[in-house]
Scaffold this motif. Structure first.
Motif, short mmCIF file in Angstrom:
data_model
loop_
_atom_site.label_atom_id
_atom_site.label_comp_id
_atom_site.label_asym_id
_atom_site.label_seq_id
_atom_site.Cartn_x
_atom_site.Cartn_y
_atom_site.Cartn_z
N THR A 81 32.86 37.20 36.40
CA THR A 81 33.99 38.09 36.68
C THR A 81 33.54 39.54 36.54
OG1 THR A 81 34.73 38.22 34.37
CG2 THR A 81 35.56 36.38 35.69
N GLU A 82 34.18 40.41 37.29
CA GLU A 82 33.82 41.84 37.23
C GLU A 82 34.02 42.38 35.82
OE1 GLU A 82 35.18 46.10 39.26
OE2 GLU A 82 36.02 44.21 39.98
N ARG A 83 35.11 41.97 35.19
CA ARG A 83 35.38 42.43 33.84
C ARG A 83 34.32 41.94 32.87
NH1 ARG A 83 40.87 41.05 30.41
NH2 ARG A 83 40.97 42.97 29.21
N GLY A 84 33.93 40.66 33.00
CA GLY A 84 32.91 40.12 32.13
C GLY A 84 31.59 40.87 32.24
N VAL A 85 31.20 41.19 33.46
CA VAL A 85 29.95 41.93 33.68
C VAL A 85 30.03 43.31 33.03
CG1 VAL A 85 28.49 43.00 35.44
CG2 VAL A 85 29.36 40.68 35.78
N LYS A 86 31.17 43.99 33.18
CA LYS A 86 31.34 45.33 32.59
C LYS A 86 31.29 45.28 31.06
CE LYS A 86 34.15 47.56 36.19
NZ LYS A 86 35.49 48.11 36.49
N VAL A 87 31.94 44.27 30.51
CA VAL A 87 31.98 44.15 29.05
C VAL A 87 30.57 43.89 28.50
CG1 VAL A 87 32.74 42.68 27.15
CG2 VAL A 87 34.39 43.47 28.84
N LEU A 88 29.83 43.01 29.13
CA LEU A 88 28.47 42.74 28.66
C LEU A 88 27.60 43.98 28.73
CD1 LEU A 88 27.33 39.20 29.90
CD2 LEU A 88 28.20 39.89 27.68
N ALA A 89 27.73 44.75 29.81
CA ALA A 89 26.93 45.97 29.96
C ALA A 89 27.27 46.97 28.85
CB ALA A 89 27.17 46.59 31.33
N ALA A 90 28.56 47.14 28.56
CA ALA A 90 28.97 48.07 27.51
C ALA A 90 28.51 47.59 26.14
CB ALA A 90 30.48 48.24 27.54
N LEU B 265 30.20 36.66 24.39
CA LEU B 265 29.97 38.02 23.92
C LEU B 265 28.70 38.16 23.07
CD1 LEU B 265 33.68 38.97 23.13
CD2 LEU B 265 32.30 39.63 25.12
N THR B 266 27.95 37.09 22.95
CA THR B 266 26.62 37.20 22.34
C THR B 266 25.57 37.60 23.38
OG1 THR B 266 25.97 34.89 22.78
CG2 THR B 266 27.21 35.32 20.74
N GLY B 267 25.95 37.56 24.66
CA GLY B 267 25.00 37.87 25.74
C GLY B 267 24.29 36.65 26.27
N LYS B 268 24.69 35.48 25.79
CA LYS B 268 24.00 34.24 26.19
C LYS B 268 24.26 33.87 27.64
CE LYS B 268 23.83 29.36 24.79
NZ LYS B 268 24.27 28.38 23.78
N TYR B 269 25.45 34.19 28.13
CA TYR B 269 25.84 33.80 29.49
C TYR B 269 25.78 35.03 30.41
CZ TYR B 269 27.75 29.78 27.00
OH TYR B 269 27.91 28.68 26.21
N ARG B 270 25.07 34.89 31.51
CA ARG B 270 24.91 36.00 32.46
C ARG B 270 25.30 35.53 33.86
NH1 ARG B 270 23.75 40.95 29.79
NH2 ARG B 270 22.68 40.39 27.85
N PRO B 271 25.67 36.46 34.75
CA PRO B 271 26.06 36.08 36.11
C PRO B 271 25.00 35.25 36.82
CG PRO B 271 26.58 38.38 35.71
CD PRO B 271 25.78 37.91 34.52
N GLY B 272 25.41 34.12 37.38
CA GLY B 272 24.51 33.28 38.16
C GLY B 272 23.48 32.53 37.36
N GLN B 273 23.55 32.62 36.04
CA GLN B 273 22.54 31.99 35.18
C GLN B 273 23.09 30.72 34.56
OE1 GLN B 273 20.84 34.62 32.21
NE2 GLN B 273 20.55 32.94 30.79
N THR C 21 27.51 41.16 16.83
CA THR C 21 27.99 42.02 15.74
C THR C 21 28.91 43.10 16.28
OG1 THR C 21 25.88 41.66 14.59
CG2 THR C 21 27.29 43.44 13.79
N VAL C 22 28.51 43.71 17.37
CA VAL C 22 29.31 44.79 17.96
C VAL C 22 30.65 44.26 18.48
CG1 VAL C 22 29.40 46.51 19.81
CG2 VAL C 22 27.29 46.18 18.51
N ALA C 23 30.61 43.09 19.13
CA ALA C 23 31.85 42.50 19.65
C ALA C 23 32.83 42.21 18.52
CB ALA C 23 31.54 41.22 20.41
N LEU C 24 32.33 41.69 17.41
CA LEU C 24 33.20 41.39 16.27
C LEU C 24 33.67 42.67 15.59
CD1 LEU C 24 31.27 38.36 14.76
CD2 LEU C 24 33.48 38.27 15.94
N ALA C 25 32.81 43.68 15.55
CA ALA C 25 33.20 44.95 14.93
C ALA C 25 34.32 45.61 15.73
CB ALA C 25 31.99 45.88 14.85
#
Length: 315
Positions: A243-252, A217-225, A266-270
């Motif tokens: 995962t589809e859910r993971g991609v959606k969560v990162l985008a949001a 949830l820091t954005g460090k991991y991305r699809p296919g990367q 910060t946003v994920a923890l908030a």
């Protein structure tokens, strides 16, 4: 000035972010971790989470090393009374399980490694269903009455065993869990199904671990990367990215973070901190540079619209 909050029904007052000690001695050495701990404390943090078993499962690590590093830091800084120390017992290779004599001995070893006279919050790390909850609670009550533990909590326990433990404490007038430490974050929301209701009914504090989903949830991991990281292991953060859910969560997360000018972490923890029953999410840092995004939680309150965006993505 960071506003502290009470931990469940205990007398412990803790900061909104709990600093996790799972990486201590594993992905960071002692000098780096002293700097991390100093930065966290300077930002108003006072709540440390560790275990008697971190991270012996991985080659080159030794059970109890996280506790030892925290103990050395407390001694070096002379700030024991300013810090709430939480540790977990029951998973050390020499003290496996929750047979009363076993985990009481484990607690004594934790006290020695931490260099303190009393554990502020002692969790059972993993439930042991071979031991009746009555025996576990009674032994924990002894630790509290002996002055070796101030408050007790549980982690990794079924809803049924959690409820039975709490009801037994109430019935017998024994020490009662004040906190539950479940796995809970934007991509892992199983806690909300049964455990949250039990926590609410009994007035416990939720102190969720994996608040950043092992860094996902820091954005460090991305699809296919591919990410060169010791934490990019099967079952950890890398698995969410495809995962589809993971991609959606990162985008949001990215959308809300950019609009706020904040870090995704910060946003994920908030988001987590504003969920019902949550008192203080746990997150870890290997370097001083990672600390500001975590402690920024102290000053962030997401709007209803921002919460809705994140809820929809993670549903």
């Amino acid at each position: 000035m960071v506003a502290l909050r009470l931990l469940g029904s205990s007398e412990l007052s803790v900061s909104p972010l709990c600093l996790g000690g799972n990486v201590f001695g594993w992905t960071a050495d002692e000098p780096a971790l002293f700097a991390v701990l100093d930065a966290y404390a300077e930002a108003g943090g006072n709540f440390l989470d560790t275990s008697d078993s971190y991270m012996y499962h991985f080659p080159g690590n030794e059970a109890g090393q996280s506790e030892r590093i925290i103990g050395k830091w407390l001694a070096a800084r002379g700030n024991r009374d300013e810090v709430v120390v939480a540790t977990k017992v029951g998973d050390h290779p020499r003290f496996k399980g929750l047979a009363p004599a076993n985990f009481k001995a484990a607690a004594e070893e934790s006290l020695r490694r931490l260099g303190i006279e009393r554990i502020d919050l002692c969790y059972t790390h993993f439930d042991d269903e071979s031991v009746p909850v009555e025996d576990i609670v009674a032994a924990l009550d002894e630790l509290v009455r002996e002055g070796k533990v101030r408050a007790i909590g549980a982690s990794n326990i079924s809803p049924q065993r959690l409820a039975a433990s709490l009801e037994f404490s109430d019935r017998e007038g024994l020490a009662k869990y004040v906190a539950l430490q479940p796995k809970y974050n934007l991509v892992e929301r199983e806690y909300e199904s049964e455990r949250r209701g039990i926590v609410q009914r009994h007035g416990l504090a939720c102190v969720p671990y994996f608040g950043l989903a092992s860094g996902f949830l820091t954005g460090k991991y991305r699809p296919g990367q591919q990410v060169d990281s010791i934490r990019n292991l099967p079952g950890l953060a890398g698995g969410y990215a495809d995962t589809e859910r993971g991609v959606k969560v990162l985008a949001a997360l990215e959308e809300v973070a950019k609009a706020r000018g904040a870090e995704m972490a910060t946003v994920a923890l908030a988001w987590l901190a504003q969920q019902p029953t949550v008192t203080a999410p746990i997150a870890s840092a290997r370097t001083v540079e990672q600390v500001p995004a975590l402690v920024a939680l102290h000053d962030v309150e997401l709007s209803d619209d921002e919460l809705r965006v994140l809820d929809a993505a993670s549903a």
